[in-house]
Every structure is written in C-alpha cells, then in structure tokens.
Motif scaffolding. Structure first.
Motif, PDB file in Angstrom:
ATOM      1  N   LEU A 298      -8.199  -2.874   6.490  1.00  0.00           N
ATOM      2  CA  LEU A 298      -7.555  -2.876   7.795  1.00  0.00           C
ATOM      3  C   LEU A 298      -6.710  -1.617   7.930  1.00  0.00           C
ATOM      4  N   PRO A 299      -6.598  -1.074   9.125  1.00  0.00           N
ATOM      5  CA  PRO A 299      -5.797   0.136   9.286  1.00  0.00           C
ATOM      6  C   PRO A 299      -4.303  -0.181   9.172  1.00  0.00           C
ATOM      7  N   LEU A 300      -3.700   0.221   8.081  1.00  0.00           N
ATOM      8  CA  LEU A 300      -2.270   0.038   7.872  1.00  0.00           C
ATOM      9  C   LEU A 300      -1.592   1.401   7.738  1.00  0.00           C
ATOM     10  N   ALA A 301      -2.040   2.359   8.542  1.00  0.00           N
ATOM     11  CA  ALA A 301      -1.524   3.729   8.432  1.00  0.00           C
ATOM     12  C   ALA A 301      -0.040   3.808   8.778  1.00  0.00           C
ATOM     13  N   LYS A 302       0.447   2.894   9.609  1.00  0.00           N
ATOM     14  CA  LYS A 302       1.865   2.971   9.958  1.00  0.00           C
ATOM     15  C   LYS A 302       2.761   2.454   8.842  1.00  0.00           C
ATOM     16  N   TYR A 303       2.178   1.875   7.797  1.00  0.00           N
ATOM     17  CA  TYR A 303       2.938   1.420   6.620  1.00  0.00           C
ATOM     18  C   TYR A 303       2.378   2.090   5.363  1.00  0.00           C
ATOM     19  N   PRO A 304       2.760   3.337   5.096  1.00  0.00           N
ATOM     20  CA  PRO A 304       2.221   4.009   3.903  1.00  0.00           C
ATOM     21  C   PRO A 304       2.759   3.418   2.604  1.00  0.00           C
ATOM     22  N   ALA A 305       3.901   2.709   2.672  1.00  0.00           N
ATOM     23  CA  ALA A 305       4.475   2.088   1.480  1.00  0.00           C
ATOM     24  C   ALA A 305       5.103   0.755   1.878  1.00  0.00           C
TER      25      ALA A 305
ATOM     26  N   LEU B  11       2.882   0.903  -3.410  1.00  0.00           N
ATOM     27  CA  LEU B  11       3.718  -0.250  -3.719  1.00  0.00           C
ATOM     28  C   LEU B  11       4.848   0.173  -4.648  1.00  0.00           C
ATOM     29  N   PRO B  12       5.947   0.676  -4.077  1.00  0.00           N
ATOM     30  CA  PRO B  12       7.057   1.127  -4.935  1.00  0.00           C
ATOM     31  C   PRO B  12       7.737  -0.057  -5.633  1.00  0.00           C
ATOM     32  N   GLU B  13       8.260   0.217  -6.817  1.00  0.00           N
ATOM     33  CA  GLU B  13       8.952  -0.822  -7.597  1.00  0.00           C
ATOM     34  C   GLU B  13      10.324  -1.154  -7.022  1.00  0.00           C
ATOM     35  N   GLN B  14      11.007  -0.152  -6.476  1.00  0.00           N
ATOM     36  CA  GLN B  14      12.353  -0.348  -5.933  1.00  0.00           C
ATOM     37  C   GLN B  14      12.288  -0.488  -4.417  1.00  0.00           C
ATOM     38  N   SER B  15      13.092  -1.394  -3.887  1.00  0.00           N
ATOM     39  CA  SER B  15      13.126  -1.555  -2.438  1.00  0.00           C
ATOM     40  C   SER B  15      14.007  -0.468  -1.824  1.00  0.00           C
ATOM     41  N   SER B  16      13.760  -0.205  -0.568  1.00  0.00           N
ATOM     42  CA  SER B  16      14.500   0.803   0.174  1.00  0.00           C
ATOM     43  C   SER B  16      14.621   0.329   1.617  1.00  0.00           C
ATOM     44  N   VAL B  17      15.641   0.808   2.308  1.00  0.00           N
ATOM     45  CA  VAL B  17      15.811   0.411   3.708  1.00  0.00           C
ATOM     46  C   VAL B  17      14.797   1.086   4.617  1.00  0.00           C
ATOM     47  N   ASP B  18      14.107   2.112   4.104  1.00  0.00           N
ATOM     48  CA  ASP B  18      13.151   2.874   4.913  1.00  0.00           C
ATOM     49  C   ASP B  18      11.743   2.273   4.914  1.00  0.00           C
ATOM     50  N   ILE B  19      11.460   1.361   4.021  1.00  0.00           N
ATOM     51  CA  ILE B  19      10.105   0.820   3.927  1.00  0.00           C
ATOM     52  C   ILE B  19      10.125  -0.693   4.171  1.00  0.00           C
TER      53      ILE B  19
ATOM     54  N   GLN C 248       8.561 -13.850   3.717  1.00  0.00           N
ATOM     55  CA  GLN C 248       9.412 -13.165   4.686  1.00  0.00           C
ATOM     56  C   GLN C 248       8.947 -11.721   4.802  1.00  0.00           C
ATOM     57  N   LEU C 249       8.969 -11.223   6.003  1.00  0.00           N
ATOM     58  CA  LEU C 249       8.606  -9.838   6.272  1.00  0.00           C
ATOM     59  C   LEU C 249       9.816  -9.151   6.878  1.00  0.00           C
ATOM     60  N   GLN C 250      10.268  -8.087   6.231  1.00  0.00           N
ATOM     61  CA  GLN C 250      11.421  -7.348   6.723  1.00  0.00           C
ATOM     62  C   GLN C 250      10.997  -5.910   6.999  1.00  0.00           C
ATOM     63  N   LEU C 251      11.033  -5.548   8.253  1.00  0.00           N
ATOM     64  CA  LEU C 251      10.724  -4.178   8.656  1.00  0.00           C
ATOM     65  C   LEU C 251      11.994  -3.338   8.542  1.00  0.00           C
ATOM     66  N   PRO C 252      11.861  -2.007   8.468  1.00  0.00           N
ATOM     67  CA  PRO C 252      13.053  -1.158   8.343  1.00  0.00           C
ATOM     68  C   PRO C 252      14.062  -1.396   9.469  1.00  0.00           C
ATOM     69  N   ASN C 253      15.326  -1.511   9.085  1.00  0.00           N
ATOM     70  CA  ASN C 253      16.448  -1.693  10.004  1.00  0.00           C
ATOM     71  C   ASN C 253      16.320  -2.947  10.868  1.00  0.00           C
ATOM     72  N   GLN C 254      15.683  -3.987  10.322  1.00  0.00           N
ATOM     73  CA  GLN C 254      15.559  -5.254  11.030  1.00  0.00           C
ATOM     74  C   GLN C 254      15.873  -6.397  10.080  1.00  0.00           C
ATOM     75  N   GLU C 255      16.122  -7.550  10.648  1.00  0.00           N
ATOM     76  CA  GLU C 255      16.371  -8.749   9.864  1.00  0.00           C
ATOM     77  C   GLU C 255      15.028  -9.302   9.355  1.00  0.00           C
ATOM     78  N   PRO C 256      15.042  -9.975   8.194  1.00  0.00           N
ATOM     79  CA  PRO C 256      13.791 -10.584   7.706  1.00  0.00           C
ATOM     80  C   PRO C 256      13.314 -11.699   8.636  1.00  0.00           C
ATOM     81  N   VAL C 257      12.014 -11.765   8.831  1.00  0.00           N
ATOM     82  CA  VAL C 257      11.411 -12.793   9.677  1.00  0.00           C
ATOM     83  C   VAL C 257      10.589 -13.709   8.776  1.00  0.00           C
TER      84      VAL C 257
END
Length: 165
Positions: A34-41, A67-75, A110-119
């Motif tokens: 599936l095209p997931l180009a908007k989520y490179p990580a 798939l980075p090992e450490q979480s970040s607010v940007d991904i 739960q899915l958490q997008l950058p700068n958003q609350e987890p859904v």
C-alpha cells in the motif's frame, strides 16, 4: 487441428487487452503493498514477543517504512495494547461435546500522529471453527492456521487505516 488454437489466441488476446485497459483505467491495483509514502518512518510499541507486532513490522518493512527503535514527536507511533482470541459455542454434538465455535479475534491499538493525541482503535474479526474431538491434532493445527490468518487480516486493516489518514 492447428486452426482451433490459433483462433482462440486471436480471440483471447483482444479480450485480455481490453480487460487490462478497463482495470487500469479505473484505478485498480493489486493488493499487497500500500502507498505509505507520507509515513517514511513509524515507531511500533508493544510486546516484543507478540506475533502480531512481528507481522505488522514485516508488512511495514515491505512497504518501505523505516521502524526506528526510539520514539520521536516527529514520527507516527502505533501502540499495540493487546490482542485476544475468544471462543463462543455455536453448536453441540448429541453427546454434549462442542461441535462448532465462533472465534472472535480482537486487537486494541492506538495510533498517534505527530503533534496529536493518541486515537484508540479496535478491530474484531470473526470465524467459525468446527471442532472434532476424534481429530484433535489436526484441529489444533487448523486453529493455529486460522489464528495466523486472523492476525494477517488485522495487520492489513491497520495498514489500510494508516493509508486513509
């Protein structure tokens, strides 16, 4: 004898070309990647021994997602809370043993997008499973295969959810 196959080839070739043109023009593409180009990580979080997490990471890797090992607010982050399998009796043999179950596979994540609350999301998948006490080993293997299929469908739904966002 040779005229018949030549006639079939001449008839089938235009039909196949027309079918492929119609499918291509309507936007159809084969399932799989599936095209997931908007989520490179994407950071995955969950039980490291979970088969669901393993399958999800393999599918994301196939879709060229790092798939980075450490979480970040940007991904984006996917947190697999739990997956469970429940059985509900559907029918019984005349002697009182269970003849058929309904399998209910539930995934909470739960899915958490950058700068958003987890859904939070929940996926429920259902399958009927016929039990036979005389073939216990074969039925145990069938149950394992059904569970693997259910996991694969849950992973496909999670990835489709990502594609829709």
């Amino acid at each position: 004898m040779t005229a018949k196959p030549v006639f079939l080839v001449k008839l089938l070739l235009p039909v196949l070309l027309l079918a492929s043109l119609l499918l291509g023009s309507c936007g159809f593409h084969l399932r799989g990647q599936l095209p997931l180009a908007k989520y490179p990580a994407i950071h995955l979080q969950g039980d490291r021994h979970s088969q669901l997490l393993t399958e999800l990471s393999m599918q994301l890797s196939r879709n060229n997602v790092q798939l980075p090992e450490q979480s970040s607010v940007d991904i984006p982050q996917i947190k697999l809370d739990r997956d469970s399998l429940q059985r509900r009796t559907l029918s019984l043999f005349p002697n009182g043993q269970v003849a058929e179950y309904e399998l209910i596979y539930t995934v909470n994540y739960q899915l958490q997008l950058p700068n958003q609350e987890p859904v939070p999301y929940q996926i429920e998948l259902f399958r009927d499973y016929q039990d036979d006490p005389n073939r216990a080993l074969a039925k145990a293997r069938e149950l394992d295969l059904l569970l693997a299929e259910l996991r694969g469908q849950a992973v496909a739904r999670i990835i489709r959810q990502l594609g829709r966002l």
